[in-house]
Design a protein around this motif. Structure first.
Motif, PDB file in Angstrom:
ATOM      1  N   ASN A   1       0.797  -1.235   0.000  1.00 35.38           N
ATOM      2  CA  ASN A   1       0.000   0.000   0.000  1.00 35.38           C
ATOM      3  C   ASN A   1       0.824   1.275   0.000  1.00 35.38           C
ATOM      4  OD1 ASN A   1      -3.132  -0.561   0.348  1.00 35.38           O
ATOM      5  ND2 ASN A   1      -1.999  -2.191   1.386  1.00 35.38           N
ATOM      6  N   ARG A   2       2.127   1.170  -0.235  1.00 32.36           N
ATOM      7  CA  ARG A   2       2.922   2.400  -0.350  1.00 32.36           C
ATOM      8  C   ARG A   2       2.454   3.219  -1.546  1.00 32.36           C
ATOM      9  NH1 ARG A   2       8.603  -0.762   0.452  1.00 32.36           N
ATOM     10  NH2 ARG A   2       8.313  -1.280   2.660  1.00 32.36           N
ATOM     11  N   PRO A   3       2.371   4.536  -1.376  1.00 30.51           N
ATOM     12  CA  PRO A   3       1.861   5.367  -2.468  1.00 30.51           C
ATOM     13  C   PRO A   3       2.937   5.850  -3.436  1.00 30.51           C
ATOM     14  CG  PRO A   3       2.136   6.703  -0.519  1.00 30.51           C
ATOM     15  CD  PRO A   3       2.535   5.309  -0.127  1.00 30.51           C
ATOM     16  N   LEU A   4       4.214   5.452  -3.223  1.00 31.83           N
ATOM     17  CA  LEU A   4       5.298   5.936  -4.067  1.00 31.83           C
ATOM     18  C   LEU A   4       6.427   4.916  -4.067  1.00 31.83           C
ATOM     19  CD1 LEU A   4       7.565   6.897  -1.780  1.00 31.83           C
ATOM     20  CD2 LEU A   4       6.087   8.896  -1.671  1.00 31.83           C
ATOM     21  N   SER A   5       7.351   5.098  -4.988  1.00 36.47           N
ATOM     22  CA  SER A   5       8.532   4.232  -5.045  1.00 36.47           C
ATOM     23  C   SER A   5       9.791   5.096  -4.947  1.00 36.47           C
ATOM     24  CB  SER A   5       8.557   3.431  -6.346  1.00 36.47           C
ATOM     25  OG  SER A   5       8.743   4.287  -7.459  1.00 36.47           O
ATOM     26  N   VAL A   6      10.839   4.495  -4.394  1.00 35.94           N
ATOM     27  CA  VAL A   6      12.138   5.168  -4.268  1.00 35.94           C
ATOM     28  C   VAL A   6      13.206   4.217  -4.805  1.00 35.94           C
ATOM     29  CG1 VAL A   6      13.777   6.299  -2.728  1.00 35.94           C
ATOM     30  CG2 VAL A   6      11.325   6.369  -2.194  1.00 35.94           C
TER      31      VAL A   6
ATOM     32  N   LEU B   1      28.491   9.509   7.555  1.00 41.01           N
ATOM     33  CA  LEU B   1      29.280  10.179   6.522  1.00 41.01           C
ATOM     34  C   LEU B   1      28.637  11.489   6.093  1.00 41.01           C
ATOM     35  CD1 LEU B   1      30.077   7.052   4.323  1.00 41.01           C
ATOM     36  CD2 LEU B   1      31.654   8.224   5.879  1.00 41.01           C
ATOM     37  N   ALA B   2      27.330  11.476   5.974  1.00 43.66           N
ATOM     38  CA  ALA B   2      26.609  12.676   5.543  1.00 43.66           C
ATOM     39  C   ALA B   2      25.112  12.422   5.701  1.00 43.66           C
ATOM     40  CB  ALA B   2      26.938  13.019   4.087  1.00 43.66           C
ATOM     41  N   HIS B   3      24.345  13.489   5.716  1.00 45.67           N
ATOM     42  CA  HIS B   3      22.891  13.383   5.704  1.00 45.67           C
ATOM     43  C   HIS B   3      22.344  14.606   4.987  1.00 45.67           C
ATOM     44  CE1 HIS B   3      23.459  16.021   9.243  1.00 45.67           C
ATOM     45  NE2 HIS B   3      22.285  16.522   8.899  1.00 45.67           N
ATOM     46  N   GLY B   4      21.088  14.562   4.641  1.00 46.69           N
ATOM     47  CA  GLY B   4      20.478  15.694   3.966  1.00 46.69           C
ATOM     48  C   GLY B   4      19.000  15.469   3.743  1.00 46.69           C
ATOM     49  N   GLU B   5      18.365  16.432   3.139  1.00 47.68           N
ATOM     50  CA  GLU B   5      16.953  16.308   2.808  1.00 47.68           C
ATOM     51  C   GLU B   5      16.658  17.016   1.503  1.00 47.68           C
ATOM     52  OE1 GLU B   5      14.572  19.843   5.040  1.00 47.68           O
ATOM     53  OE2 GLU B   5      15.172  18.159   6.313  1.00 47.68           O
ATOM     54  N   LYS B   6      15.580  16.593   0.852  1.00 50.88           N
ATOM     55  CA  LYS B   6      15.179  17.168  -0.411  1.00 50.88           C
ATOM     56  C   LYS B   6      13.679  17.413  -0.387  1.00 50.88           C
ATOM     57  CE  LYS B   6      14.965  18.163  -4.869  1.00 50.88           C
ATOM     58  NZ  LYS B   6      15.493  19.437  -5.426  1.00 50.88           N
ATOM     59  N   PRO B   7      13.223  18.677  -0.445  1.00 45.47           N
ATOM     60  CA  PRO B   7      11.780  18.939  -0.546  1.00 45.47           C
ATOM     61  C   PRO B   7      11.237  18.384  -1.864  1.00 45.47           C
ATOM     62  CG  PRO B   7      12.984  20.922   0.100  1.00 45.47           C
ATOM     63  CD  PRO B   7      14.001  19.920  -0.347  1.00 45.47           C
ATOM     64  N   LEU B   8      10.125  17.701  -1.770  1.00 50.43           N
ATOM     65  CA  LEU B   8       9.472  17.136  -2.950  1.00 50.43           C
ATOM     66  C   LEU B   8       8.188  17.931  -3.169  1.00 50.43           C
ATOM     67  CD1 LEU B   8       9.944  13.405  -1.921  1.00 50.43           C
ATOM     68  CD2 LEU B   8      11.452  14.780  -3.377  1.00 50.43           C
ATOM     69  N   VAL B   9       8.297  19.003  -3.899  1.00 52.68           N
ATOM     70  CA  VAL B   9       7.197  19.963  -4.016  1.00 52.68           C
ATOM     71  C   VAL B   9       5.956  19.304  -4.586  1.00 52.68           C
ATOM     72  CG1 VAL B   9       6.454  22.139  -5.051  1.00 52.68           C
ATOM     73  CG2 VAL B   9       8.813  21.873  -4.234  1.00 52.68           C
ATOM     74  N   ASP B  10       6.130  18.495  -5.640  1.00 51.16           N
ATOM     75  CA  ASP B  10       4.990  17.841  -6.290  1.00 51.16           C
ATOM     76  C   ASP B  10       5.483  16.566  -6.946  1.00 51.16           C
ATOM     77  OD1 ASP B  10       2.753  17.072  -7.722  1.00 51.16           O
ATOM     78  OD2 ASP B  10       2.299  19.095  -8.441  1.00 51.16           O
ATOM     79  N   LEU B  11       4.883  15.433  -6.539  1.00 57.68           N
ATOM     80  CA  LEU B  11       5.307  14.150  -7.094  1.00 57.68           C
ATOM     81  C   LEU B  11       4.448  13.707  -8.270  1.00 57.68           C
ATOM     82  CD1 LEU B  11       6.222  12.216  -3.832  1.00 57.68           C
ATOM     83  CD2 LEU B  11       7.774  12.941  -5.667  1.00 57.68           C
ATOM     84  N   ALA B  12       3.803  14.666  -8.927  1.00 59.08           N
ATOM     85  CA  ALA B  12       3.093  14.329 -10.156  1.00 59.08           C
ATOM     86  C   ALA B  12       4.068  13.824 -11.219  1.00 59.08           C
ATOM     87  CB  ALA B  12       2.331  15.549 -10.683  1.00 59.08           C
ATOM     88  N   GLN B  13       5.307  14.267 -11.134  1.00 58.81           N
ATOM     89  CA  GLN B  13       6.382  13.759 -11.978  1.00 58.81           C
ATOM     90  C   GLN B  13       7.505  13.265 -11.061  1.00 58.81           C
ATOM     91  OE1 GLN B  13       6.189  13.513 -15.269  1.00 58.81           O
ATOM     92  NE2 GLN B  13       4.158  14.494 -15.295  1.00 58.81           N
ATOM     93  N   PRO B  14       8.294  12.281 -11.504  1.00 61.69           N
ATOM     94  CA  PRO B  14       9.411  11.807 -10.679  1.00 61.69           C
ATOM     95  C   PRO B  14      10.368  12.937 -10.316  1.00 61.69           C
ATOM     96  CG  PRO B  14       9.023  10.311 -12.521  1.00 61.69           C
ATOM     97  CD  PRO B  14       8.178  11.522 -12.783  1.00 61.69           C
ATOM     98  N   VAL B  15      10.897  12.889  -9.107  1.00 62.65           N
ATOM     99  CA  VAL B  15      11.863  13.877  -8.634  1.00 62.65           C
ATOM    100  C   VAL B  15      13.192  13.160  -8.380  1.00 62.65           C
ATOM    101  CG1 VAL B  15      12.447  15.519  -6.806  1.00 62.65           C
ATOM    102  CG2 VAL B  15      10.068  15.317  -7.604  1.00 62.65           C
ATOM    103  N   ARG B  16      14.262  13.701  -8.960  1.00 60.68           N
ATOM    104  CA  ARG B  16      15.605  13.138  -8.754  1.00 60.68           C
ATOM    105  C   ARG B  16      16.445  14.106  -7.934  1.00 60.68           C
ATOM    106  NH1 ARG B  16      14.171  11.714 -13.955  1.00 60.68           N
ATOM    107  NH2 ARG B  16      14.204   9.453 -14.363  1.00 60.68           N
TER     108      ARG B  16
END
Length: 722
Positions: A601-606, A654-669
């Protein structure tokens, strides 16, 4: 009188007496300005198997052999586990003389099932139904000093109680309803005090159009004074960021002892929309003022600005097509039963949200406010229901039962109708709705709902529709969408039969959207719990894949989150126990099916790829993709955030970070990088995608092993799903 459980009440003119009550009743009130006085503590309880309490004068004097309890409370845990019959609750409390000039009401959040209530030996009223709030004017029965409440409750079912005997099951010899009969004062008890007039409730309706929202509110005022009154009603709207964005006011006249209502309107030019997985809520705050400007009462209700529509057999939220999924949950646990604490509710619903629930019924009866508030804030759609379960045509044709069902539905709608999460109401479950008498019941209930809550859809849950021989039922054409309980793989037939049934549904109801209101695998169809859960896991994936292939299936609801107590659907030889039906057991221990359900039931893939150069691993590239509207589940996702963290083989970051995903109507890289850890270093990467409400929507963990990866610039990593 039915009392909405949502609003906060403030009666500033009653402050003179409430200051005393703050000390006498040990109830912490900031500034002692709120006129809700807690009565949850220091009750006495005892059963009354002979039903002798009224004759013995228990309404006037507490009998011996009582035990101390606090409410919410149910007697059906422990030594009175399976007790059906009459029981009593007793409470003493103090009222100062200065408060007696106010209008004082006694409120019950819910009592199961049939109540009679006495104050100082005088019967003040009663109520039938186990899940909605009610209250009584008790001021004339109170006196200065110590006062006494006595409550007689009866949890026995009958032919015309709701829930009641499941007479569709008469041939089986077991007419229990399929959950436990938790008698008791199962939600809070409190007093309110007001002067002159009060706000009884407010009904908020929103309408989107042209990029703006119109907000229309009907405020229901009651004059509790001996004189006619003219009042001013003022309101303001507070947006999800805490800013006041609109105001309205109107004058209202109410005769002594009578009720009146007034309409208020506001416009929001650029509203923040409530959405699936993103529950943005506004507040409508109303004040009731006397002619001299004194504030008599105040009420605050939350609401969401959203548009929910069914078009061309599809469900749309804010103009976007959605396909949703979720689980049901009984208000039931070994430690609290129906008398749930907010802590238990929040713990369970956080877990249900982690299972990506965006739609649920949520079960057969009106819900605790904490459930509805959670759904509002997490963007979960609900179809609440009254507990008309497995009723025969004879029961549905009964004028007495219809009147009770309409009272229950009216109470639920008046109490819960402002919740943004509710988009439809259900009038019964697995009953003889396809008979002429059943259809008349459904139509009568639908007529009531459309009159008092015209902005929402009407439906009911049906099991006959999935049982051979499949045939068109005229009542299905009377509701706004079909809810079908479809247990292919058990009660409805073989798992593969679902395909033929879906073909039939497509032909028979070409203009109806369908929600699978129950599916799953009951443990009694397997020899033991382990094999049952294995079958449950396989069944849920196979059935969801079949439902996904049919676009008219707008959503699916799995039965159920947890095992629940019952006299039905048990292992052979058991007469009571916990029904093996959940992805967690009654103690919330997760079964393997929990993890199968979560993954499906996940709504997205990574996905991720490693970035390697001559000096070793330098970083990664990740792609986050939402699913197309053909997928089940699928819905627009905006405002999500991807969090990542890379660690070496010694557990050092080693490192960490985050990426805002404004709209997942299209894939975000996006990419992540760090200083090279050396050619021989192993790296563990975690990527988690979090919803605007803080719920994990998906992610991956990946491991880099230099001896196996080679030296290509970008290579797939063979992601492991956590």
């Amino acid at each position: 009188m039915s009392q909405a459980g949502q609003g906060r009440r403030i009666s500033l003119t009653a402050m003179r007496a409430i200051a005393v009550l703050c000390l006498l009743l040990w109830w912490p009130m900031p500034g002692c300005a709120q006129a809700r006085i807690d009565l949850d503590h220091d009750w006495r309880f005892r059963t009354d198997a002979a039903d002798a309490g009224v004759r013995a004068g228990w309404a006037d004097a507490t009998p011996p052999d009582t035990r101390a309890i606090d409410v919410p409370h149910t007697w059906n845990i422990g030594r009175d586990d399976d007790y059906e019959g009459v029981a009593w609750y007793f409470k003493r409390f103090v009222i100062p003389a200065s408060l007696l000039s106010s209008h004082i009401e006694l409120h019950f959040g819910a009592t199961f099932y049939r109540s009679r209530v006495w104050v100082n030996g005088v019967e003040v009223g009663g109520h039938e139904g186990g899940h909605t709030a009610y209250g009584f004017d008790v001021g004339p029965r109170l006196h200065a000093g110590e006062n006494r409440i006595a409550v007689r409750l009866d949890n026995r079912p009958g032919m015309a109680t709701i829930p009641g005997y499941a007479m569709r099951q008469a041939a089986s010899g077991n007419v229990w309803y399929d959950w436990w009969h938790y008698g008791g004062i199962v939600r809070d008890v409190w007093l309110t005090a007001h002067d002159q007039a009060l706000i009884r409730r407010q009904r908020i309706a929103t309408r989107l159009g042209g990029g703006a929202a119109d907000i229309d509110t009907q405020v229901f005022v009651e004059n509790v004074d001996r004189n006619d009154g003219r009042y001013r009603v003022t309101a303001r709207i507070i947006d999800p960021d805490g800013k006041t964005v609109a105001q309205a006011q109107a004058d209202i006249d109410a005769r002594a002892g009578q009720s009146a209502s007034v309409a208020l309107h506001a416009n929001l030019p650029h509203p923040q929309l409530w959405n699936i997985g993103d529950g943005r809520l506004y507040q409508w705050v109303t004040e009731l003022q006397a002619a001299d400007g004194t504030v008599l009462d105040s009420r605050s209700d939350t609401f969401g600005v959203r548009d929910i529509a069914i078009r061309d057999r599809r469900l749309y939220v804010n103009g976007k097509p959605v396909r949703l999924s979720g689980l049901t949950r009984h208000e039931d646990s070994p430690w609290e039963g129906l008398a749930e604490s907010v802590g238990t509710i929040r713990r369970d619903w956080l877990d249900i949200a982690a299972l990506h629930t965006t739609l649920t019924r949520p079960v057969h009866y009106p819900q605790n406010d904490a459930v509805l508030d959670f759904a509002d804030r997490h963007g979960i759609l609900l179809v609440p229901e009254i507990p008309v379960w497995q009723f025969s045509e004879a029961q549905l044709k009964s004028p007495k039962l219809l009147a009770l069902a309409q009272d229950m539905m009216r109470e639920m709608i008046e109490q819960d109708g402002n919740h943004a999460s509710i988009f439809a109401w259900s009038v019964c479950n697995e009953s003889d709705a396809s008979t002429p008498g059943g259809r008349a019941y459904v139509d009568a209930m639908a007529s009531l709902i459309r009159r008092i809550d015209p902005g929402r859809y009407v439906t009911f849950a049906d099991a006959d529709i999935s049982i051979r021989p499949w045939k068109d039922a005229p009542v299905m054409h009377d509701v706004d969408f079909i809810m079908a309980n479809a247990y292919f793989g058990s009660w409805s037939g073989g798992g593969g039969d679902v395909e033929g049934w879906l073909d039939f549904m497509d032909r028979a109801y070409p203009d109806k959207m369908v929600i699978i209101s129950e599916f799953g695998y009951p443990g009694v169809f397997s020899p033991d719990a382990a094999s049952a859960d294995k079958a449950r896991s396989e069944n849920l994936v196979q059935q969801m894949d079949a439902f996904q292939r049919r676009s008219f299936i707008g959503g699916v609801i799995f039965w159920t989150y947890q095992d629940y107590k019952s006299h039905r659907n048990l292992w052979p030889g058991q007469t009571e126990g916990y029904v093996d039906h959940g992805v967690v057991d009654e103690n919330r221990q997760r079964r393997p099916s929990y993890f199968v359900y979560e993954a499906r039931n996940r709504p997205l893939s990574v996905t991720t790829q490693w970035r390697v150069d001559k000096d070793g691993l330098r970083g990664f590239q990740a792609t986050v993709s939402g699913y197309a509207s053909t997928h089940l589940p699928s819905y627009p996702m905006q405002g999500y955030v991807a969090h990542w963290r890379a660690m070496d083989d010694r557990g050092h970051e080693l490192a960490h970070g985050e990426k805002p995903l404004v709209d997942l109507a299209q894939p975000v890289r996006f990419e992540g990088a760090w200083q090279a850890a050396g050619k021989d270093a192993a790296v563990h990467l975690m990527v988690d995608v979090i919803s605007p409400e803080g719920v994990r929507a998906g992610g991956v963990t990946s491991d880099y092993h230099p001896l196996n990866i080679g030296s290509a610039h970008f290579l797939p990593d063979g992601n492991k799903q956590p």
